[in-house]
Structures are given as C-alpha cells and as structure tokens.
Design a protein around this motif. Structure first.
Motif, mmCIF file in Angstrom:
data_model
loop_
_atom_site.group_PDB
_atom_site.id
_atom_site.type_symbol
_atom_site.label_atom_id
_atom_site.label_comp_id
_atom_site.label_asym_id
_atom_site.label_seq_id
_atom_site.Cartn_x
_atom_site.Cartn_y
_atom_site.Cartn_z
ATOM 1 N N ARG A 237 0.826 -1.205 0.000
ATOM 2 C CA ARG A 237 0.000 0.000 0.000
ATOM 3 C C ARG A 237 0.863 1.258 0.000
ATOM 4 O O ARG A 237 0.498 2.278 -0.582
ATOM 5 N N LEU A 238 2.036 1.178 0.641
ATOM 6 C CA LEU A 238 2.895 2.349 0.789
ATOM 7 C C LEU A 238 3.805 2.542 -0.422
ATOM 8 O O LEU A 238 3.984 3.668 -0.901
ATOM 9 N N PHE A 239 4.372 1.458 -0.938
ATOM 10 C CA PHE A 239 5.394 1.567 -1.985
ATOM 11 C C PHE A 239 4.946 1.080 -3.363
ATOM 12 O O PHE A 239 5.661 1.260 -4.339
ATOM 13 N N GLY A 240 3.780 0.451 -3.456
ATOM 14 C CA GLY A 240 3.325 -0.030 -4.761
ATOM 15 C C GLY A 240 2.860 -1.471 -4.699
ATOM 16 O O GLY A 240 3.439 -2.302 -3.986
ATOM 17 N N ALA A 241 1.814 -1.770 -5.458
ATOM 18 C CA ALA A 241 1.165 -3.083 -5.363
ATOM 19 C C ALA A 241 2.064 -4.231 -5.795
ATOM 20 O O ALA A 241 1.854 -5.382 -5.374
ATOM 21 N N ASN A 242 3.060 -3.975 -6.614
ATOM 22 C CA ASN A 242 3.924 -5.056 -7.115
ATOM 23 C C ASN A 242 5.184 -5.242 -6.277
ATOM 24 O O ASN A 242 6.079 -5.994 -6.671
ATOM 25 N N ARG A 243 5.249 -4.568 -5.140
ATOM 26 C CA ARG A 243 6.459 -4.628 -4.333
ATOM 27 C C ARG A 243 6.611 -5.991 -3.680
ATOM 28 O O ARG A 243 5.674 -6.537 -3.106
ATOM 29 N N GLN A 244 7.810 -6.586 -3.791
ATOM 30 C CA GLN A 244 8.107 -7.859 -3.154
ATOM 31 C C GLN A 244 8.701 -7.606 -1.768
ATOM 32 O O GLN A 244 9.346 -6.590 -1.530
ATOM 33 N N THR A 245 8.490 -8.547 -0.863
ATOM 34 C CA THR A 245 9.008 -8.411 0.497
ATOM 35 C C THR A 245 9.785 -9.660 0.886
ATOM 36 O O THR A 245 9.597 -10.738 0.314
ATOM 37 N N MET A 261 12.503 -6.675 7.976
ATOM 38 C CA MET A 261 11.701 -6.759 6.752
ATOM 39 C C MET A 261 12.291 -5.854 5.680
ATOM 40 O O MET A 261 12.606 -4.689 5.936
ATOM 41 N N ASP A 262 12.451 -6.410 4.482
ATOM 42 C CA ASP A 262 12.959 -5.666 3.329
ATOM 43 C C ASP A 262 11.895 -5.628 2.245
ATOM 44 O O ASP A 262 11.030 -6.510 2.161
ATOM 45 N N VAL A 263 11.981 -4.604 1.391
ATOM 46 C CA VAL A 263 11.162 -4.547 0.182
ATOM 47 C C VAL A 263 12.087 -4.364 -1.005
ATOM 48 O O VAL A 263 13.203 -3.848 -0.868
ATOM 49 N N THR A 264 11.645 -4.799 -2.166
ATOM 50 C CA THR A 264 12.454 -4.587 -3.358
ATOM 51 C C THR A 264 12.591 -3.098 -3.624
ATOM 52 O O THR A 264 11.641 -2.331 -3.447
ATOM 53 N N CYS A 265 13.779 -2.705 -4.032
ATOM 54 C CA CYS A 265 14.068 -1.285 -4.253
ATOM 55 C C CYS A 265 13.135 -0.732 -5.327
ATOM 56 O O CYS A 265 13.031 -1.280 -6.428
ATOM 57 N N LEU A 267 13.450 2.155 -6.725
ATOM 58 C CA LEU A 267 14.168 3.000 -7.681
ATOM 59 C C LEU A 267 14.712 2.177 -8.840
ATOM 60 O O LEU A 267 14.644 2.583 -9.994
ATOM 61 N N CYS A 268 15.269 1.018 -8.509
ATOM 62 C CA CYS A 268 15.838 0.167 -9.569
ATOM 63 C C CYS A 268 14.996 -1.071 -9.824
ATOM 64 O O CYS A 268 15.360 -1.911 -10.649
ATOM 65 N N ASP A 269 13.877 -1.220 -9.085
ATOM 66 C CA ASP A 269 12.982 -2.371 -9.224
ATOM 67 C C ASP A 269 13.727 -3.684 -8.997
ATOM 68 O O ASP A 269 13.477 -4.689 -9.670
ATOM 69 N N GLY A 270 14.643 -3.667 -8.025
ATOM 70 C CA GLY A 270 15.341 -4.888 -7.646
ATOM 71 C C GLY A 270 16.570 -5.207 -8.463
ATOM 72 O O GLY A 270 17.229 -6.236 -8.229
ATOM 73 N N GLU A 271 16.921 -4.336 -9.407
ATOM 74 C CA GLU A 271 18.075 -4.619 -10.258
ATOM 75 C C GLU A 271 19.396 -4.299 -9.564
ATOM 76 O O GLU A 271 20.431 -4.849 -9.903
ATOM 77 N N GLY A 272 19.365 -3.381 -8.610
ATOM 78 C CA GLY A 272 20.592 -2.985 -7.919
ATOM 79 C C GLY A 272 20.999 -1.568 -8.280
ATOM 80 O O GLY A 272 21.177 -1.245 -9.458
ATOM 81 N N CYS A 273 21.151 -0.703 -7.278
ATOM 82 C CA CYS A 273 21.582 0.674 -7.497
ATOM 83 C C CYS A 273 22.303 1.162 -6.240
ATOM 84 O O CYS A 273 22.417 0.429 -5.248
ATOM 85 N N LYS A 274 22.767 2.421 -6.256
ATOM 86 C CA LYS A 274 23.523 2.912 -5.104
ATOM 87 C C LYS A 274 22.645 3.091 -3.874
ATOM 88 O O LYS A 274 23.137 3.010 -2.744
ATOM 89 N N VAL A 275 21.338 3.324 -4.074
ATOM 90 C CA VAL A 275 20.445 3.495 -2.931
ATOM 91 C C VAL A 275 20.289 2.182 -2.162
ATOM 92 O O VAL A 275 20.334 2.154 -0.930
ATOM 93 N N CYS A 276 20.122 1.080 -2.866
ATOM 94 C CA CYS A 276 19.985 -0.234 -2.211
ATOM 95 C C CYS A 276 21.320 -0.951 -2.088
ATOM 96 O O CYS A 276 21.364 -2.141 -1.752
ATOM 97 N N LYS A 277 22.414 -0.229 -2.394
ATOM 98 C CA LYS A 277 23.777 -0.774 -2.298
ATOM 99 C C LYS A 277 23.948 -2.028 -3.166
ATOM 100 O O LYS A 277 24.574 -3.009 -2.770
ATOM 101 N N GLN A 278 23.321 -1.963 -4.333
ATOM 102 C CA GLN A 278 23.431 -3.005 -5.355
ATOM 103 C C GLN A 278 22.796 -4.336 -4.941
ATOM 104 O O GLN A 278 23.010 -5.356 -5.594
ATOM 105 N N GLU A 283 15.809 -2.179 3.508
ATOM 106 C CA GLU A 283 15.271 -2.518 4.826
ATOM 107 C C GLU A 283 14.349 -1.396 5.301
ATOM 108 O O GLU A 283 14.715 -0.228 5.276
ATOM 109 N N ILE A 284 13.150 -1.760 5.772
ATOM 110 C CA ILE A 284 12.202 -0.717 6.189
ATOM 111 C C ILE A 284 11.764 -0.826 7.648
ATOM 112 O O ILE A 284 11.318 0.174 8.217
#
Length: 341
Positions: A237-245, A261-265, A267-278, A283-284
């Motif tokens: 509900r907070l980050f998007g309906a397709n978000r994986q946990t 608990m973690d959610v898929t990034c 910004l990169c949709d789980g591909e890896g970026c500097k925000v999620c440290k690749q 973690e939320i």
C-alpha cells in the motif's frame, strides 16, 4: 571659503524644500550631491588652502554632505508617499486584477508520512495509541525484556533526567506494556507513534531525536503468518502493489522470533543501485512475535495469548520514498527543503 560653504548649504536646502515631485528631486540630487555636483566640486578648492586649513575645510564639506543626504532622504520619503496617495485617490480600483496570493503553510514531510501510515493501518483495523515521551527505566527497558546490564541497552544511549531512573524514551515500545495493561483482556490492534530520543552523534543517517511508529497486535491464535501478511500489505500500500518483500532473521529482546523486513528497491525495481547498495532490497522495519515475558508483563498469559509487534521510522520511510540523503534536513527548518513536499 567657509562663507561659500554656508551659502551653498543654505541654497541647497531651500531648493530641496521647493521640490514638489520625484523628477525635481532627481535633478536636485544631480546638481548637488552627485560626483559632479556643487558640494563635491568644492573639494577641488582644497589645493588652494594651506595645510593648516585643509582638515577643517574637508571636515565641513563632509558634514554638509551628510546633512544634505539626510534631508534628501526625508524629503524623498515625503514626496513618494504624497504621490502614492494622490495616485490612489485619483485612480479607480481595477477589480479585474488578480488578488494578492496569501502564503499558506503545509504539513511537514514527516507529518505527511505519519498520516499515510495511520491511514494504511487504520484500514486494517489498527487504532492510534499515545504513550508518554518521558518514561521510567522499568517501562522503557525492564518490562520489555531488557534486564539491567543487558548488552542490547548499549544500542540505545539514553537521556536521563534529574529524577532517578526517569528517562526520555529511546523507543515507542514502552507503549506496548501500557496498551496491554489498559486493554487486557480484550484483543489489541494498535500503532504507537511518537518522538524518541537517543544520545547519538548527529550524522546524515542518525539524529538524537526522531519519530517512530510501533505496532502491536495481541489475541488468540495470532501467528507469524498474520505478521507477514499485515506487513506485506502495508508495504504494498505504501510503496506499490507489485512490491516484493522478504523477512530476515534478526534479534530484538522483546520479540521471539525476530526479523528485519525488506522490500524490493522501488528506484531500480530490484536490479541494484547505489540506494539499495546493489542488493536490490531496502530494509524498512524490524518485527517479530511478542516475547512471552513481555506478554506476561503486560498482563496476558503467554499460554493463551499470542501477538506480534513491529517498529519503523517515518524519517527512514520518507528518505527511501523521496530520495532524501540527509536525515538532518527534517529538523533544519529550511523552507527550501520543506516546500518541496
């Protein structure tokens, strides 16, 4: 020469008083106080004076310039006000002109995030429970399974008051005990928002005061599956309906078992970026099943009742959601930052 100075001064004042509009004032200024005006041209006469006379003559010129400048400023303010009043009296009001906009405030980004969290959990049947910012060591630590000298206390450097064993709460978790004792034996579904305080070095990732939202559900037949389902729905509900946990094993003294608990990034949709440290994950929050000792301290029999709890930081949620890279921005009161949201 002093006579010439006094004469020029008197004539200049007389001409200034006779000026009736800003155009005449501008002409007076050019003729009198500009670089090539009458007063400044008098400085050329210094060379004709003896060394003993020059200081007094120069001082008198500066005095005249200052007095004429002050008189000019006063006369300019009078004429501008008179011209404005005359214009307002002569001109009709143009009702087709747009009105002057009134500056309006807005909700702080942390408040916006908190309200979104309230709305989501409110839809799932949770209600808000407020607990004190000032707590006893017993409520803040001992009743939550933090006995004295427990190593986990080192993670929460506290602000102590002058009264023995009274502190500023380091977490909103003490509200769990208060809520359980108030609602027992009824089932509980509450969230506990509020400010927390820790004696930490302020950095881009840490503040000595921050908001936190604790969640608590207690009742019969509550399982870890209920915890996962509730928090997964919250994340989507907070980050998007397709978000994986995903849930990773962790440790908290007041829950057993415990998890992060973690959610898929997003910004990169789980591909890896500097925000999620690749890693593709962010973690939320932390969570777990309420420890039997905590249930017992709240008045519930852990053989009959079960519960889950979780805790999250609205600042961290906002930082992840909006790409904010410095937690200090939330409390700096800089409108350049706050007006973006």
């Amino acid at each position: 020469m002093d006579t010439d100075l006094d004469l020029i001064y008197a004539e200049s004042l007389e001409n200034l008083r006779s000026a009736t509009n800003t155009t005449e004032l501008e002409a007076w200024y050019r003729e009198t106080l500009s670089r090539k005006g009458r007063v400044n041209l008098l400085t050329r006469q210094l060379g004709q004076l003896s060394p003993e006379e020059r200081p007094a003559f120069g001082k008198r010129i500066n005095q005249i310039k200052q007095e004429l400048q002050a008189a000019y400023d006063g006369r300019l303010a009078e004429i501008e006000m008179a011209e404005l009043e005359a214009k307002m009296s002569a001109d009709a009001i143009d009702i087709t002109l747009p009105g002057r906009p009134r500056l309006r405030g807005g909700l702080h980004i942390v408040t916006q995030t908190l309200r979104e969290i309230y709305r989501i959990f409110g839809d799932m049947g949770f209600k808000i429970y407020r607990s004190p910012d000032v707590e006893t060591d017993e409520y803040n630590f001992e009743l939550l399974n933090f006995p004295p000298h427990h190593p986990a206390r080192e993670m929460q450097d506290s602000f102590y008051t002058t009264k023995k064993d009274v502190i500023l709460r380091t977490q909103t978790s003490p509200g769990q005990i208060r809520a359980m004792r108030e609602y027992y034996p009824e089932p509980i579904r509450v969230i506990l928002p509020g400010m927390c305080y820790r004696n930490e070095q302020v950095t881009v990732r840490h503040e000595m005061q921050f908001t936190q939202v604790e969640g608590l559900a207690v009742g019969h037949n509550i399982t870890f599956a209920d915890l996962k389902g509730t928090l997964t729905e919250f994340a989507r509900r907070l980050f998007g309906a397709n978000r994986q946990t995903r849930f990773r094993a962790s440790y908290f003294p007041f829950t057993e078992p415990s998890a992060e608990m973690d959610v898929t990034c997003f910004l990169c949709d789980g591909e890896g970026c500097k925000v999620c440290k690749q890693t593709g994950w962010l973690e939320i929050l932390g969570c777990g099943m309420v420890h039997p000792n905590v249930l017992r301290n709240g008045g519930f029999d852990p053989q009959e009742y079960f519960g889950f709890a979780f805790g999250l930081g609205p600042e961290r949620i906002a930082m992840l959601k909006y790409g904010i890279d410095d937690i200090r921005n939330f409390w700096a009161n800089d409108l350049r930052f706050l007006q973006q949201f």
